[in-house]
Design a protein around this motif. Structure first.
Motif, PDB file in Angstrom:
ATOM      1  N   UNK A  55      11.588  11.519   0.673  1.00  0.00           N
ATOM      2  CA  UNK A  55      11.811  10.188   1.224  1.00  0.00           C
ATOM      3  C   UNK A  55      10.727   9.957   2.270  1.00  0.00           C
ATOM      4  N   UNK A  56       9.975   8.861   2.116  1.00  0.00           N
ATOM      5  CA  UNK A  56       8.824   8.591   2.974  1.00  0.00           C
ATOM      6  C   UNK A  56       9.097   7.414   3.908  1.00  0.00           C
ATOM      7  N   UNK A  57       8.538   7.507   5.105  1.00  0.00           N
ATOM      8  CA  UNK A  57       8.662   6.426   6.057  1.00  0.00           C
ATOM      9  C   UNK A  57       7.686   6.604   7.205  1.00  0.00           C
TER      10      UNK A  57
ATOM     11  N   UNK B  94       0.818  -1.214   0.000  1.00  0.00           N
ATOM     12  CA  UNK B  94       0.000   0.000   0.000  1.00  0.00           C
ATOM     13  C   UNK B  94       0.848   1.258   0.000  1.00  0.00           C
ATOM     14  N   UNK B  95       1.962   1.220   0.741  1.00  0.00           N
ATOM     15  CA  UNK B  95       2.874   2.365   0.761  1.00  0.00           C
ATOM     16  C   UNK B  95       3.435   2.625  -0.635  1.00  0.00           C
ATOM     17  N   UNK B  96       3.810   1.559  -1.316  1.00  0.00           N
ATOM     18  CA  UNK B  96       4.328   1.686  -2.674  1.00  0.00           C
ATOM     19  C   UNK B  96       3.271   2.247  -3.613  1.00  0.00           C
ATOM     20  N   UNK B  97       2.040   1.715  -3.510  1.00  0.00           N
ATOM     21  CA  UNK B  97       0.948   2.192  -4.368  1.00  0.00           C
ATOM     22  C   UNK B  97       0.605   3.649  -4.062  1.00  0.00           C
TER      23      UNK B  97
ATOM     24  N   UNK C 294       0.572   8.715   9.450  1.00  0.00           N
ATOM     25  CA  UNK C 294       1.661   7.965  10.070  1.00  0.00           C
ATOM     26  C   UNK C 294       2.787   7.711   9.074  1.00  0.00           C
ATOM     27  N   UNK C 295       2.419   7.509   7.822  1.00  0.00           N
ATOM     28  CA  UNK C 295       3.392   7.298   6.754  1.00  0.00           C
ATOM     29  C   UNK C 295       3.484   8.578   5.942  1.00  0.00           C
ATOM     30  N   UNK C 296       4.617   9.259   6.053  1.00  0.00           N
ATOM     31  CA  UNK C 296       4.747  10.576   5.425  1.00  0.00           C
ATOM     32  C   UNK C 296       6.219  10.881   5.171  1.00  0.00           C
TER      33      UNK C 296
ATOM     34  N   UNK D 267       5.925  -0.452  13.309  1.00  0.00           N
ATOM     35  CA  UNK D 267       4.631  -0.940  13.770  1.00  0.00           C
ATOM     36  C   UNK D 267       3.441  -0.156  13.267  1.00  0.00           C
ATOM     37  N   UNK D 268       3.622   0.742  12.293  1.00  0.00           N
ATOM     38  CA  UNK D 268       2.533   1.611  11.828  1.00  0.00           C
ATOM     39  C   UNK D 268       1.474   0.891  11.001  1.00  0.00           C
ATOM     40  N   UNK D 269       1.774  -0.330  10.562  1.00  0.00           N
ATOM     41  CA  UNK D 269       0.783  -1.033   9.739  1.00  0.00           C
ATOM     42  C   UNK D 269      -0.502  -1.330  10.512  1.00  0.00           C
ATOM     43  N   UNK D 270      -0.439  -1.260  11.843  1.00  0.00           N
ATOM     44  CA  UNK D 270      -1.652  -1.503  12.637  1.00  0.00           C
ATOM     45  C   UNK D 270      -2.730  -0.447  12.385  1.00  0.00           C
ATOM     46  N   UNK D 271      -2.339   0.705  11.823  1.00  0.00           N
ATOM     47  CA  UNK D 271      -3.297   1.760  11.550  1.00  0.00           C
ATOM     48  C   UNK D 271      -4.042   1.564  10.231  1.00  0.00           C
ATOM     49  N   UNK D 272      -3.570   0.643   9.391  1.00  0.00           N
ATOM     50  CA  UNK D 272      -4.254   0.384   8.130  1.00  0.00           C
ATOM     51  C   UNK D 272      -3.976   1.440   7.068  1.00  0.00           C
ATOM     52  N   UNK D 273      -4.667   1.302   5.947  1.00  0.00           N
ATOM     53  CA  UNK D 273      -4.414   2.163   4.795  1.00  0.00           C
ATOM     54  C   UNK D 273      -4.694   3.638   5.065  1.00  0.00           C
ATOM     55  N   UNK D 274      -5.522   3.929   6.030  1.00  0.00           N
ATOM     56  CA  UNK D 274      -5.847   5.325   6.314  1.00  0.00           C
ATOM     57  C   UNK D 274      -4.650   6.098   6.855  1.00  0.00           C
TER      58      UNK D 274
END
Length: 370
Positions: free
Chosen positions: A321-323, A304-307, A339-341, A327-334
């Motif tokens: 550069x994003x990261x 999902x991060x790649x997409x 969290x992913x930025x 353990x951030x995958x627990x938050x899901x695609x939203x």
């Protein structure tokens, strides 16, 4: 509809591959502690787009396969070159045997360890009049940390840097040279947090650094390590990820019309990247990272991060550069975009503009792209 990746191995991005916790008691906690399973939301900014043409390397497993499944589910045409046609065909077979999907999967052969194969693949794209809206340079390998002798690509590069950096550098150069990109194409490069020796993963084991590039400067393709040191498989992987970050930034600098971003998908203990690692190590690391210490991410999070970076209309960054925190995958695609930025790169990158430029010049010379 989202399809799940079926193959599992090991990928380490945020944490080092040597980081194995010695206490036996920790493993027993795996059956008690679980990562919260929150319902995924749609990835922001990728729905409802007009059909695009996308190329992605490393699509046969892990986050690459997950990203392809998302792209095809959205109706896009996805080119999935692999080192042999059987591997590429298997991607298409797995996708379309599971469900009817609106997109298209185009197979091909592109062995990133062979510059001639990369050239032939670019020629085939040109003959097909392909125009790429997005390019995802995602393939990668990591040698077993017990390896004592450097493996070599067809043209003599140390294999890890040869595939992870030079192979993608060659491919990207040919895509530009043969005018295979659209006017505003997006380029996404899968890097890793281990490029930074001050990150949690980068602190473990050998530390990433390209030094003064003396290995490349004096020995060219024959060098074992870019900094001129003796072969170190752990450092070779981390150095290759440092090359990825440098490459993304210099590619953006030289091509302001493109949108070039790199990212770390985090520690994913379920992809094919570390297929050369000890299987017992892989299993232990999987339990500890994912269930005990909760610093691991899921394959679907990484895909999902790649997409998200490759397609989302919400991405406005050029040369970023994003990261995210472990353990951030627990938050899901939203969590994409929150969290992913945009994240920090290593000090060597921020202070190394001249090194970045010289790495490009040497890479260009060594793979013979003008």
């Amino acid at each position: 509809m989202r399809l799940q990746a079926s193959s599992i191995s090991l990928q380490a991005s945020q944490m080092g591959r040597r980081e194995v916790v010695s206490t036996a008691a920790a493993a027993t906690l795996a059956s008690i502690l679980t990562v919260p399973n929150l319902a995924d939301a749609e990835i922001p900014g990728i729905a409802g787009q007009s059909p695009k043409t996308i190329l992605i390397t490393g699509a046969s497993s892990g986050i690459g396969f997950d990203a392809v499944s998302r792209f095809v589910s959205l109706g896009h045409t996805v080119h999935v070159p692999c080192r042999n046609l059987e591997k590429s065909n298997s991607i298409k077979d797995r996708l379309f045997s599971m469900s009817e999907l609106p997109g298209t999967c185009v197979t091909g052969v592109c062995d990133l360890s062979d510059l001639n194969s990369i050239q032939q693949y670019a020629n085939s794209l040109k003959s097909s009049n392909v125009k790429l809206d997005a390019v995802c340079l995602n393939a990668g390998l990591a040698p077993g940390i017990s390896n004592k002798i450097a493996r070599r690509t067809k043209q003599g590069f140390e294999e890890t840097v040869g595939v992870n950096h030079f192979g993608h550098f060659k491919l990207m150069g040919l895509l530009k040279q043969e005018s295979l990109l659209t006017q505003n194409s997006r380029v996404t490069i899968t890097a890793s947090g281990v490029h930074d020796p001050d990150s949690p993963g980068g602190q473990q084991g050998s530390k990433a650094t390209l030094g003064d590039l003396s290995g490349l400067e004096s020995q060219g393709r024959d060098c074992e390590m870019i900094d001129g040191g003796a072969y170190d498989p752990d450092k070779a992987y981390k150095d290759s990820k440092l090359c990825n970050v440098f490459f993304a930034r210099e590619l953006q600098k030289r091509n302001p019309n493109l949108m070039v971003n790199s990212f770390t998908p985090g520690l994913i203990v379920s992809t094919g990247l570390f297929r050369d690692q000890n299987p017992l190590f892989t299993k232990v690391f999987d339990v500890l990272a994912t269930n005990v210490f909760k610093v691991g991410e899921s394959v679907t999070w990484g895909g999902g991060a790649l997409a998200y970076i490759a397609l989302s209309d919400d991405i406005k960054t050029f040369g970023g550069y994003y990261g995210s925190k472990p353990g951030s995958s627990k938050f899901g695609d939203s969590a994409y975009g929150s969290a992913f930025s945009v994240d920090a790169v290593s000090k060597e990158v921020t202070e190394g503009e001249k090194k970045q430029q010289r790495l490009w010049e040497l890479s260009e010379k060594l793979i013979q792209i003008s």
